[in-house]
Write a protein that holds these residues in place. Structure first.
Motif, PDB file in Angstrom:
ATOM      1  N   GLU A 129       0.840  -1.325  -0.212  1.00  0.00           N
ATOM      2  CA  GLU A 129      -0.360  -0.261   0.277  1.00  0.00           C
ATOM      3  C   GLU A 129       0.936   1.105  -0.069  1.00  0.00           C
ATOM      4  O   GLU A 129       1.775   1.291   0.493  1.00  0.00           O
ATOM      5  N   LEU A 130       0.362   2.019  -0.673  1.00  0.00           N
ATOM      6  CA  LEU A 130       0.658   3.503  -0.519  1.00  0.00           C
ATOM      7  C   LEU A 130      -0.080   5.126  -0.121  1.00  0.00           C
ATOM      8  O   LEU A 130      -0.706   4.778  -0.282  1.00  0.00           O
ATOM      9  N   HIS A 131       0.575   5.095   0.896  1.00  0.00           N
ATOM     10  CA  HIS A 131       0.124   6.243   2.428  1.00  0.00           C
ATOM     11  C   HIS A 131       0.772   7.090   1.987  1.00  0.00           C
ATOM     12  O   HIS A 131       1.806   7.435   2.501  1.00  0.00           O
ATOM     13  N   PRO A 132      -0.519   8.230   1.956  1.00  0.00           N
ATOM     14  CA  PRO A 132      -0.254   9.378   1.047  1.00  0.00           C
ATOM     15  C   PRO A 132       0.169  10.375   2.745  1.00  0.00           C
ATOM     16  O   PRO A 132      -0.339  10.234   3.823  1.00  0.00           O
ATOM     17  N   THR A 133       1.331  10.898   2.685  1.00  0.00           N
ATOM     18  CA  THR A 133       1.566  12.043   4.179  1.00  0.00           C
ATOM     19  C   THR A 133       2.299  13.625   3.425  1.00  0.00           C
ATOM     20  O   THR A 133       2.546  13.876   2.482  1.00  0.00           O
ATOM     21  N   ASN A 134       3.102  14.186   3.764  1.00  0.00           N
ATOM     22  CA  ASN A 134       3.429  15.305   4.068  1.00  0.00           C
ATOM     23  C   ASN A 134       5.081  14.892   4.002  1.00  0.00           C
ATOM     24  O   ASN A 134       5.296  13.930   5.159  1.00  0.00           O
ATOM     25  N   ALA A 135       5.655  15.750   3.216  1.00  0.00           N
ATOM     26  CA  ALA A 135       6.870  15.523   3.026  1.00  0.00           C
ATOM     27  C   ALA A 135       7.887  14.828   4.096  1.00  0.00           C
ATOM     28  O   ALA A 135       8.830  14.032   4.826  1.00  0.00           O
ATOM     29  N   LYS A 136       7.162  15.919   5.019  1.00  0.00           N
ATOM     30  CA  LYS A 136       8.457  16.334   6.574  1.00  0.00           C
ATOM     31  C   LYS A 136       7.996  15.059   7.900  1.00  0.00           C
ATOM     32  O   LYS A 136       8.990  14.243   8.695  1.00  0.00           O
ATOM     33  N   THR A 137       6.216  14.484   7.828  1.00  0.00           N
ATOM     34  CA  THR A 137       6.307  13.350   8.607  1.00  0.00           C
ATOM     35  C   THR A 137       6.611  11.838   7.485  1.00  0.00           C
ATOM     36  O   THR A 137       7.797  11.511   8.338  1.00  0.00           O
ATOM     37  N   ALA A 138       7.011  12.488   6.347  1.00  0.00           N
ATOM     38  CA  ALA A 138       7.850  10.796   4.750  1.00  0.00           C
ATOM     39  C   ALA A 138       8.943  10.470   6.756  1.00  0.00           C
ATOM     40  O   ALA A 138       9.476   9.615   6.836  1.00  0.00           O
ATOM     41  N   GLU A 139       9.365  11.820   6.134  1.00  0.00           N
ATOM     42  CA  GLU A 139      10.965  11.795   6.605  1.00  0.00           C
ATOM     43  C   GLU A 139      11.111  11.701   8.165  1.00  0.00           C
ATOM     44  O   GLU A 139      12.444  10.615   8.129  1.00  0.00           O
ATOM     45  N   MET A 140      10.485  11.970   8.868  1.00  0.00           N
ATOM     46  CA  MET A 140      10.648  11.796  10.657  1.00  0.00           C
ATOM     47  C   MET A 140      10.112   9.689  10.254  1.00  0.00           C
ATOM     48  O   MET A 140      10.327   9.333  11.282  1.00  0.00           O
ATOM     49  N   VAL A 141       9.053   9.761   9.906  1.00  0.00           N
ATOM     50  CA  VAL A 141       8.703   7.746   9.724  1.00  0.00           C
ATOM     51  C   VAL A 141       9.783   7.326   8.819  1.00  0.00           C
ATOM     52  O   VAL A 141      10.322   5.999  10.378  1.00  0.00           O
ATOM     53  N   LYS A 142      10.642   7.285   8.450  1.00  0.00           N
ATOM     54  CA  LYS A 142      12.282   6.948   8.053  1.00  0.00           C
ATOM     55  C   LYS A 142      12.553   6.626   9.824  1.00  0.00           C
ATOM     56  O   LYS A 142      13.312   5.809  10.192  1.00  0.00           O
ATOM     57  N   LEU A 143      12.982   7.781   9.816  1.00  0.00           N
ATOM     58  CA  LEU A 143      14.354   7.888  10.986  1.00  0.00           C
ATOM     59  C   LEU A 143      13.417   7.213  12.474  1.00  0.00           C
ATOM     60  O   LEU A 143      14.421   6.053  12.723  1.00  0.00           O
ATOM     61  N   VAL A 144      12.727   7.056  12.849  1.00  0.00           N
ATOM     62  CA  VAL A 144      11.435   6.591  14.312  1.00  0.00           C
ATOM     63  C   VAL A 144      11.942   5.294  13.803  1.00  0.00           C
ATOM     64  O   VAL A 144      11.540   4.200  14.163  1.00  0.00           O
TER      65      VAL A 144
END
Ligand code: SAJ
Length: 407
Positions: free
Chosen positions: A196-211
Protein backbone atom coordinates in the motif's frame (compact mmCIF):
# COMPACT_ATOMS: atom_id res chain seq x y z
CA UNK A 1 5.08 19.42 -20.42
CA UNK A 2 2.90 17.21 -18.26
CA UNK A 3 4.13 14.01 -16.75
CA UNK A 4 1.89 11.27 -18.13
CA UNK A 5 1.53 7.91 -16.44
CA UNK A 6 0.07 6.26 -19.52
CA UNK A 7 3.25 6.69 -21.58
CA UNK A 8 5.66 4.90 -19.31
CA UNK A 9 7.85 7.59 -17.76
CA UNK A 10 11.58 7.59 -18.23
CA UNK A 11 13.54 7.37 -14.99
CA UNK A 12 16.91 8.48 -13.68
CA UNK A 13 18.14 6.74 -10.51
CA UNK A 14 20.87 8.73 -8.76
CA UNK A 15 23.07 6.27 -6.84
CA UNK A 16 23.48 2.59 -7.68
CA UNK A 17 24.17 1.16 -4.24
CA UNK A 18 22.33 -1.30 -2.03
CA UNK A 19 19.01 0.49 -2.57
CA UNK A 20 19.46 2.38 -5.85
CA UNK A 21 20.50 -0.62 -7.96
CA UNK A 22 17.74 -3.03 -6.87
CA UNK A 23 15.14 -0.25 -7.19
CA UNK A 24 16.40 0.73 -10.66
CA UNK A 25 16.37 -2.92 -11.76
CA UNK A 26 12.86 -3.50 -10.41
CA UNK A 27 11.51 -0.39 -12.17
CA UNK A 28 13.26 -1.45 -15.40
CA UNK A 29 11.71 -4.92 -15.10
CA UNK A 30 8.31 -3.22 -15.36
CA UNK A 31 9.22 -1.92 -18.81
CA UNK A 32 10.29 1.60 -17.85
CA UNK A 33 13.51 2.98 -19.31
CA UNK A 34 15.91 3.62 -16.46
CA UNK A 35 19.27 5.38 -16.49
CA UNK A 36 21.18 4.51 -13.36
CA UNK A 37 23.75 7.10 -12.38
CA UNK A 38 26.75 6.51 -10.17
CA UNK A 39 29.93 8.50 -9.71
CA UNK A 40 32.00 5.29 -9.56
CA UNK A 41 33.21 4.41 -13.08
CA UNK A 42 33.81 0.74 -12.16
CA UNK A 43 30.22 0.38 -10.89
CA UNK A 44 28.87 1.86 -14.13
CA UNK A 45 30.99 -0.51 -16.22
CA UNK A 46 30.03 -3.57 -14.15
CA UNK A 47 26.30 -2.84 -14.45
CA UNK A 48 26.49 -2.14 -18.19
CA UNK A 49 27.98 -5.62 -18.56
CA UNK A 50 24.84 -6.95 -16.83
CA UNK A 51 26.76 -7.72 -13.66
CA UNK A 52 26.50 -6.43 -10.08
CA UNK A 53 28.96 -5.15 -7.50
CA UNK A 54 27.03 -6.11 -4.33
CA UNK A 55 25.73 -9.37 -2.87
CA UNK A 56 21.94 -9.50 -2.70
CA UNK A 57 19.80 -12.56 -3.44
CA UNK A 58 18.14 -12.55 -6.89
CA UNK A 59 19.65 -9.20 -7.88
CA UNK A 60 22.22 -10.54 -10.35
CA UNK A 61 19.65 -12.31 -12.56
CA UNK A 62 17.35 -9.30 -12.52
CA UNK A 63 20.09 -6.83 -13.45
CA UNK A 64 21.42 -9.15 -16.14
CA UNK A 65 17.95 -9.39 -17.67
CA UNK A 66 17.02 -5.69 -17.67
CA UNK A 67 20.41 -4.59 -18.99
CA UNK A 68 20.28 -7.17 -21.79
CA UNK A 69 16.73 -6.09 -22.70
CA UNK A 70 17.86 -2.46 -22.83
CA UNK A 71 15.65 -1.17 -20.00
CA UNK A 72 18.52 -0.34 -17.63
CA UNK A 73 21.75 1.32 -18.50
CA UNK A 74 24.28 2.97 -16.22
CA UNK A 75 26.06 6.29 -16.68
CA UNK A 76 28.28 8.71 -14.82
CA UNK A 77 25.99 11.71 -15.40
CA UNK A 78 22.20 12.05 -15.51
CA UNK A 79 20.09 12.50 -18.64
CA UNK A 80 16.76 14.29 -19.11
CA UNK A 81 13.95 12.16 -17.62
CA UNK A 82 10.35 12.30 -16.41
CA UNK A 83 11.15 10.99 -12.94
CA UNK A 84 14.34 11.37 -10.87
CA UNK A 85 14.97 9.21 -7.84
CA UNK A 86 17.75 9.97 -5.40
CA UNK A 87 19.16 7.05 -3.39
CA UNK A 88 22.64 8.21 -2.41
CA UNK A 89 24.27 7.73 0.99
CA UNK A 90 23.59 10.05 3.92
CA UNK A 91 26.32 9.18 6.43
CA UNK A 92 27.12 11.23 9.47
CA UNK A 93 30.16 13.35 10.08
CA UNK A 94 31.84 14.92 13.11
CA UNK A 95 29.69 14.64 16.22
CA UNK A 96 26.95 12.59 14.54
CA UNK A 97 25.86 15.43 12.28
CA UNK A 98 24.12 14.26 9.10
CA UNK A 99 26.27 14.65 6.00
CA UNK A 100 24.04 15.74 3.14
CA UNK A 101 26.83 16.36 0.66
CA UNK A 102 25.98 13.33 -1.54
CA UNK A 103 22.33 14.36 -1.70
CA UNK A 104 23.28 17.93 -2.52
CA UNK A 105 25.66 16.98 -5.27
CA UNK A 106 23.14 14.52 -6.76
CA UNK A 107 20.58 17.35 -6.81
CA UNK A 108 23.07 19.79 -8.33
CA UNK A 109 23.82 17.35 -11.11
CA UNK A 110 20.17 16.80 -12.06
CA UNK A 111 19.22 20.49 -11.89
CA UNK A 112 20.41 21.34 -15.44
CA UNK A 113 18.46 18.39 -16.90
CA UNK A 114 15.12 19.18 -15.21
CA UNK A 115 12.23 20.04 -17.49
CA UNK A 116 8.73 21.26 -16.60
CA UNK A 117 6.57 18.39 -15.33
CA UNK A 118 9.49 16.46 -13.87
CA UNK A 119 8.98 14.53 -10.65
CA UNK A 120 11.92 14.41 -8.22
CA UNK A 121 11.79 11.89 -5.37
CA UNK A 122 14.26 11.64 -2.53
CA UNK A 123 14.61 8.14 -1.09
CA UNK A 124 17.82 8.57 0.93
CA UNK A 125 17.33 8.54 4.69
CA UNK A 126 17.49 12.22 5.60
CA UNK A 127 16.98 14.61 8.47
CA UNK A 128 13.59 16.26 8.73
CA UNK A 129 13.45 19.23 6.35
CA UNK A 130 15.77 17.85 3.66
CA UNK A 131 13.09 17.71 0.94
CA UNK A 132 12.44 21.42 1.52
CA UNK A 133 16.18 22.08 1.25
CA UNK A 134 16.21 20.30 -2.11
CA UNK A 135 13.29 22.41 -3.25
CA UNK A 136 15.26 25.53 -2.40
CA UNK A 137 18.39 24.27 -4.14
CA UNK A 138 16.42 23.61 -7.32
CA UNK A 139 14.50 26.88 -7.37
CA UNK A 140 17.54 28.98 -6.44
CA UNK A 141 19.12 27.88 -9.73
CA UNK A 142 16.01 27.32 -11.84
CA UNK A 143 13.33 29.77 -10.54
CA UNK A 144 11.34 29.33 -13.76
CA UNK A 145 10.49 25.77 -12.64
CA UNK A 146 8.53 27.01 -9.58
CA UNK A 147 5.05 25.48 -9.71
CA UNK A 148 6.06 23.29 -12.67
CA UNK A 149 7.88 20.39 -11.05
CA UNK A 150 6.88 17.92 -8.39
CA UNK A 151 8.95 16.93 -5.38
CA UNK A 152 8.41 14.19 -2.79
CA UNK A 153 10.12 12.14 -0.12
CA UNK A 154 9.59 8.39 -0.14
CA UNK A 155 11.87 6.34 2.07
CA UNK A 156 12.61 2.72 1.35
CA UNK A 157 12.29 0.29 4.23
CA UNK A 158 13.71 -2.91 2.77
CA UNK A 159 15.79 -5.44 4.64
CA UNK A 160 19.20 -6.22 3.13
CA UNK A 161 19.07 -9.89 2.14
CA UNK A 162 15.40 -9.65 1.10
CA UNK A 163 15.46 -6.42 -0.89
CA UNK A 164 13.81 -7.44 -4.15
CA UNK A 165 10.78 -8.96 -2.42
CA UNK A 166 10.39 -6.12 0.09
CA UNK A 167 10.80 -3.35 -2.50
CA UNK A 168 7.77 -4.71 -4.27
CA UNK A 169 5.64 -5.80 -1.32
CA UNK A 170 6.28 -3.40 1.56
CA UNK A 171 3.91 -0.49 2.16
CA UNK A 172 5.44 2.93 1.66
CA UNK A 173 4.86 6.37 3.14
CA UNK A 174 4.99 9.03 0.43
CA UNK A 175 5.12 12.72 1.29
CA UNK A 176 5.16 15.49 -1.29
CA UNK A 177 5.95 19.15 -0.77
CA UNK A 178 2.34 19.68 -1.84
CA UNK A 179 -0.69 17.51 -2.51
CA UNK A 180 -0.15 17.21 -6.24
CA UNK A 181 3.47 16.07 -5.71
CA UNK A 182 2.25 13.38 -3.30
CA UNK A 183 -0.28 12.13 -5.83
CA UNK A 184 2.24 12.15 -8.71
CA UNK A 185 4.71 10.18 -6.61
CA UNK A 186 2.06 7.65 -5.58
CA UNK A 187 1.09 7.18 -9.23
CA UNK A 188 4.74 6.55 -10.08
CA UNK A 189 5.31 3.93 -7.35
CA UNK A 190 2.20 2.09 -8.52
CA UNK A 191 4.33 1.04 -11.50
CA UNK A 192 6.29 -1.38 -9.37
CA UNK A 193 5.01 -1.55 -5.77
CA UNK A 194 2.12 -3.81 -4.80
CA UNK A 195 2.27 -2.83 -1.11
CA UNK A 196 0.00 0.00 0.00
CA UNK A 197 1.13 3.56 -0.75
CA UNK A 198 0.23 5.90 2.10
CA UNK A 199 0.02 9.62 1.36
CA UNK A 200 1.46 12.13 3.83
CA UNK A 201 3.61 15.28 3.73
CA UNK A 202 7.37 15.39 3.17
CA UNK A 203 8.26 16.26 6.76
CA UNK A 204 6.22 13.38 8.22
CA UNK A 205 7.63 10.88 5.72
CA UNK A 206 11.17 11.97 6.65
CA UNK A 207 10.43 11.47 10.35
CA UNK A 208 8.70 8.12 9.74
CA UNK A 209 11.87 6.69 8.25
CA UNK A 210 14.08 7.87 11.11
CA UNK A 211 11.63 6.65 13.73
CA UNK A 212 11.32 3.17 12.23
CA UNK A 213 15.02 2.59 12.64
CA UNK A 214 15.24 4.36 16.01
CA UNK A 215 12.48 2.09 17.26
CA UNK A 216 14.35 -1.04 16.19
CA UNK A 217 17.57 0.32 17.70
CA UNK A 218 15.74 0.89 20.97
CA UNK A 219 14.34 -2.65 21.02
CA UNK A 220 17.73 -4.19 20.24
CA UNK A 221 19.27 -2.04 23.00
CA UNK A 222 16.80 -3.60 25.43
CA UNK A 223 17.82 -7.10 24.31
CA UNK A 224 21.50 -6.21 24.56
CA UNK A 225 21.06 -4.83 28.06
CA UNK A 226 19.30 -8.06 29.05
CA UNK A 227 22.25 -10.06 27.71
CA UNK A 228 24.66 -8.21 29.97
CA UNK A 229 22.37 -8.60 32.99
CA UNK A 230 21.92 -12.33 32.28
CA UNK A 231 25.65 -12.82 31.85
CA UNK A 232 26.17 -11.47 35.36
CA UNK A 233 23.24 -13.50 36.72
CA UNK A 234 24.52 -16.62 34.96
CA UNK A 235 21.27 -17.08 33.07
CA UNK A 236 21.17 -18.19 29.45
CA UNK A 237 19.74 -15.06 27.83
CA UNK A 238 18.52 -16.90 24.73
CA UNK A 239 16.45 -19.38 26.72
CA UNK A 240 15.19 -16.62 28.96
CA UNK A 241 14.05 -14.45 26.02
CA UNK A 242 12.43 -17.42 24.29
CA UNK A 243 10.38 -18.03 27.43
CA UNK A 244 9.48 -14.36 27.93
CA UNK A 245 8.35 -14.25 24.29
CA UNK A 246 5.78 -16.95 25.03
CA UNK A 247 3.78 -14.11 26.57
CA UNK A 248 1.19 -13.08 23.97
CA UNK A 249 2.20 -9.41 24.05
CA UNK A 250 5.97 -9.62 24.58
CA UNK A 251 8.36 -9.80 21.65
CA UNK A 252 11.97 -9.22 22.69
CA UNK A 253 14.55 -9.07 19.90
CA UNK A 254 17.93 -10.83 19.80
CA UNK A 255 21.00 -9.59 21.61
CA UNK A 256 24.19 -9.63 19.57
CA UNK A 257 27.64 -8.15 19.08
CA UNK A 258 26.09 -4.70 18.65
CA UNK A 259 24.18 -2.89 15.96
CA UNK A 260 25.72 -2.31 12.57
CA UNK A 261 24.79 -1.46 9.02
CA UNK A 262 24.27 1.85 7.36
CA UNK A 263 20.78 2.37 8.77
CA UNK A 264 20.01 1.53 12.36
CA UNK A 265 23.43 2.53 13.69
CA UNK A 266 23.18 5.87 11.87
CA UNK A 267 19.60 7.09 11.51
CA UNK A 268 18.70 7.63 15.18
CA UNK A 269 21.52 10.20 15.35
CA UNK A 270 19.63 12.29 12.75
CA UNK A 271 16.88 12.72 15.33
CA UNK A 272 19.28 13.26 18.23
CA UNK A 273 21.35 15.87 16.41
CA UNK A 274 18.25 17.88 15.51
CA UNK A 275 16.29 17.40 18.76
CA UNK A 276 18.99 16.83 21.41
CA UNK A 277 16.88 17.91 24.41
CA UNK A 278 13.88 15.84 23.42
CA UNK A 279 15.56 12.54 22.57
CA UNK A 280 17.36 11.10 25.65
CA UNK A 281 15.91 7.60 25.15
CA UNK A 282 16.85 7.44 21.47
CA UNK A 283 20.38 8.58 22.32
CA UNK A 284 20.67 6.14 25.23
CA UNK A 285 19.69 3.25 22.95
CA UNK A 286 22.46 4.15 20.49
CA UNK A 287 24.93 4.33 23.35
CA UNK A 288 23.74 1.04 24.85
CA UNK A 289 24.17 -0.76 21.54
CA UNK A 290 27.64 0.73 21.04
CA UNK A 291 28.55 -0.23 24.60
CA UNK A 292 27.52 -3.83 23.90
CA UNK A 293 30.29 -4.07 21.30
CA UNK A 294 32.88 -2.79 23.78
CA UNK A 295 31.60 -5.27 26.36
CA UNK A 296 32.02 -8.12 23.85
CA UNK A 297 35.58 -6.98 23.21
CA UNK A 298 36.37 -6.96 26.93
CA UNK A 299 34.89 -10.45 27.38
CA UNK A 300 37.15 -11.82 24.62
CA UNK A 301 40.22 -10.11 26.01
CA UNK A 302 39.50 -11.50 29.48
CA UNK A 303 39.14 -14.99 28.06
CA UNK A 304 42.46 -14.56 26.26
CA UNK A 305 44.18 -13.41 29.46
CA UNK A 306 42.85 -16.42 31.39
CA UNK A 307 44.06 -18.73 28.61
CA UNK A 308 47.50 -17.16 28.69
CA UNK A 309 47.83 -17.42 32.45
CA UNK A 310 46.76 -21.07 32.36
CA UNK A 311 48.61 -22.24 29.23
CA UNK A 312 51.61 -19.93 29.25
CA UNK A 313 51.11 -18.83 25.64
CA UNK A 314 48.91 -16.47 23.64
CA UNK A 315 45.72 -18.07 22.37
CA UNK A 316 44.67 -18.21 18.74
CA UNK A 317 41.24 -16.56 18.55
CA UNK A 318 38.82 -17.40 15.73
CA UNK A 319 36.57 -14.42 15.02
CA UNK A 320 33.55 -16.03 13.39
CA UNK A 321 31.80 -13.53 11.12
CA UNK A 322 32.68 -10.01 10.09
CA UNK A 323 29.49 -8.81 8.38
CA UNK A 324 27.07 -6.52 10.18
CA UNK A 325 24.42 -9.22 10.33
CA UNK A 326 23.84 -12.86 9.35
CA UNK A 327 24.15 -14.20 5.82
CA UNK A 328 25.27 -11.07 4.00
CA UNK A 329 28.67 -9.77 2.90
CA UNK A 330 28.05 -6.18 4.00
CA UNK A 331 30.70 -4.82 6.38
CA UNK A 332 29.31 -1.30 6.82
CA UNK A 333 29.44 -0.16 10.46
CA UNK A 334 29.90 -3.80 11.42
CA UNK A 335 30.45 -4.41 15.14
CA UNK A 336 31.96 -7.83 14.35
CA UNK A 337 34.51 -6.22 12.05
CA UNK A 338 35.28 -3.62 14.71
CA UNK A 339 35.85 -6.31 17.35
CA UNK A 340 38.09 -8.32 15.03
CA UNK A 341 40.14 -5.34 13.87
CA UNK A 342 40.52 -4.02 17.39
CA UNK A 343 41.83 -7.37 18.65
CA UNK A 344 44.22 -7.48 15.70
CA UNK A 345 45.46 -3.95 16.32
CA UNK A 346 46.12 -4.89 19.96
CA UNK A 347 48.32 -7.78 18.81
CA UNK A 348 46.03 -10.65 19.64
CA UNK A 349 46.49 -13.63 17.33
CA UNK A 350 43.26 -13.84 15.40
CA UNK A 351 41.82 -15.82 12.51
CA UNK A 352 39.19 -13.75 10.72
CA UNK A 353 36.33 -15.76 9.24
CA UNK A 354 33.66 -14.46 6.89
CA UNK A 355 32.08 -17.16 4.72
CA UNK A 356 30.20 -14.54 2.67
CA UNK A 357 33.44 -13.03 1.39
CA UNK A 358 35.95 -14.85 -0.79
CA UNK A 359 39.04 -15.95 1.09
CA UNK A 360 40.94 -14.14 -1.66
CA UNK A 361 39.64 -10.87 -0.17
CA UNK A 362 42.67 -8.81 0.88
CA UNK A 363 41.46 -9.01 4.49
CA UNK A 364 43.36 -12.26 5.05
CA UNK A 365 40.41 -14.50 5.80
CA UNK A 366 40.48 -18.06 7.05
CA UNK A 367 38.04 -20.80 6.06
CA UNK A 368 35.67 -21.52 8.96
CA UNK A 369 36.53 -25.22 9.29
CA UNK A 370 40.23 -24.43 9.36
CA UNK A 371 39.65 -21.66 11.90
CA UNK A 372 37.72 -23.77 14.43
CA UNK A 373 40.36 -26.44 14.02
CA UNK A 374 43.32 -24.15 14.69
CA UNK A 375 41.80 -21.78 17.28
CA UNK A 376 42.01 -22.03 21.05
CA UNK A 377 39.13 -19.63 21.58
CA UNK A 378 36.18 -19.61 19.16
CA UNK A 379 34.19 -16.39 19.20
CA UNK A 380 30.85 -16.31 17.38
CA UNK A 381 30.21 -12.71 16.40
CA UNK A 382 27.61 -13.15 13.63
CA UNK A 383 24.99 -15.92 13.43
CA UNK A 384 25.77 -17.01 9.86
CA UNK A 385 24.04 -20.19 8.70
CA UNK A 386 27.40 -21.89 8.08
CA UNK A 387 28.20 -21.72 11.79
CA UNK A 388 25.01 -23.34 13.06
CA UNK A 389 25.97 -26.99 13.16
CA UNK A 390 29.75 -26.96 13.39
CA UNK A 391 31.39 -29.75 15.37
CA UNK A 392 33.86 -28.18 17.77
CA UNK A 393 36.34 -29.72 20.18
CA UNK A 394 34.56 -29.58 23.62
CA UNK A 395 37.87 -28.63 25.25
CA UNK A 396 38.03 -25.33 23.40
CA UNK A 397 36.67 -22.11 24.84
CA UNK A 398 33.62 -20.91 22.98
CA UNK A 399 32.07 -17.48 23.28
CA UNK A 400 28.72 -17.13 21.54
CA UNK A 401 27.65 -13.48 21.40
CA UNK A 402 25.01 -13.90 18.70
CA UNK A 403 23.07 -16.97 19.78
CA UNK A 404 24.20 -19.06 16.85
CA UNK A 405 24.55 -22.12 19.09
CA UNK A 406 21.16 -21.77 20.74
CA UNK A 407 18.98 -24.80 20.20
N1 SAJ B 1 20.26 -6.90 15.20
C1 SAJ B 1 20.37 -7.41 16.47
N2 SAJ B 1 19.30 -8.04 17.02
C2 SAJ B 1 18.13 -8.18 16.36
C3 SAJ B 1 18.00 -7.64 15.07
C4 SAJ B 1 19.10 -7.00 14.51
O1 SAJ B 1 21.42 -7.30 17.11
O2 SAJ B 1 17.21 -8.78 16.92
C5 SAJ B 1 21.41 -6.20 14.59
C6 SAJ B 1 21.92 -6.85 13.31
O3 SAJ B 1 22.81 -7.90 13.58
C7 SAJ B 1 22.57 -5.67 12.64
C8 SAJ B 1 21.67 -4.49 13.05
O4 SAJ B 1 20.97 -4.92 14.18
O5 SAJ B 1 23.87 -5.44 13.13
C9 SAJ B 1 20.71 -4.06 11.99
O6 SAJ B 1 20.14 -5.19 11.34
P1 SAJ B 1 18.60 -5.28 10.93
O7 SAJ B 1 18.38 -6.57 10.27
O8 SAJ B 1 17.76 -4.96 12.10
O9 SAJ B 1 18.38 -4.06 9.95
P2 SAJ B 1 19.13 -3.50 8.65
O10 SAJ B 1 20.09 -2.43 9.07
O11 SAJ B 1 19.63 -4.57 7.78
O12 SAJ B 1 17.88 -2.81 7.95
C10 SAJ B 1 17.12 -1.86 8.68
C11 SAJ B 1 15.66 -2.29 8.62
N3 SAJ B 1 14.85 -1.44 9.53
C12 SAJ B 1 14.02 -2.01 10.43
O13 SAJ B 1 13.90 -3.20 10.57
C13 SAJ B 1 13.24 -1.05 11.24
C14 SAJ B 1 15.17 -2.13 7.20
O14 SAJ B 1 13.78 -2.43 7.11
C15 SAJ B 1 15.45 -0.72 6.69
O15 SAJ B 1 15.05 -0.58 5.34
C16 SAJ B 1 16.94 -0.50 6.76
O16 SAJ B 1 17.33 -0.60 8.11
C17 SAJ B 1 17.26 0.86 6.19
O17 SAJ B 1 17.66 0.94 5.01
O18 SAJ B 1 17.00 1.87 6.86
Amino acid sequence: MNYNMENKPSVVMMGLGYIGLPTAALIASRGLKVTGVDIRQNVVETINKGQIHIVEPDLDGLVHHVVKEGFLNAAITPVVADVYLIAVPTPFKGDHEPDLSYVESAVQSIIPTLKKGALVILESTSPVGTTRKIEKLIFDTRPELKGHIYLAYCPERVLPGNIIHELKHNDRAIGGIDEVSTQKAIAFYKNFVVGELHPTNAKTAEMVKLVENASRDNQIAFANELSIICDKAEINVWNMIALANKHPRVNILNPGTGVGGHCIAVDPWFIVSEFPEESPLIKKSREANNYKTEWVLEKIKNKALIFKSEQGRDPIIACMGLAFKPDIDDLRESPALYVTETLESQNFTILAVEPNLATSDDRNLTDYNEAIDKADIIVYLVAHNEFKNLETDPNKSILDFCGVLKK
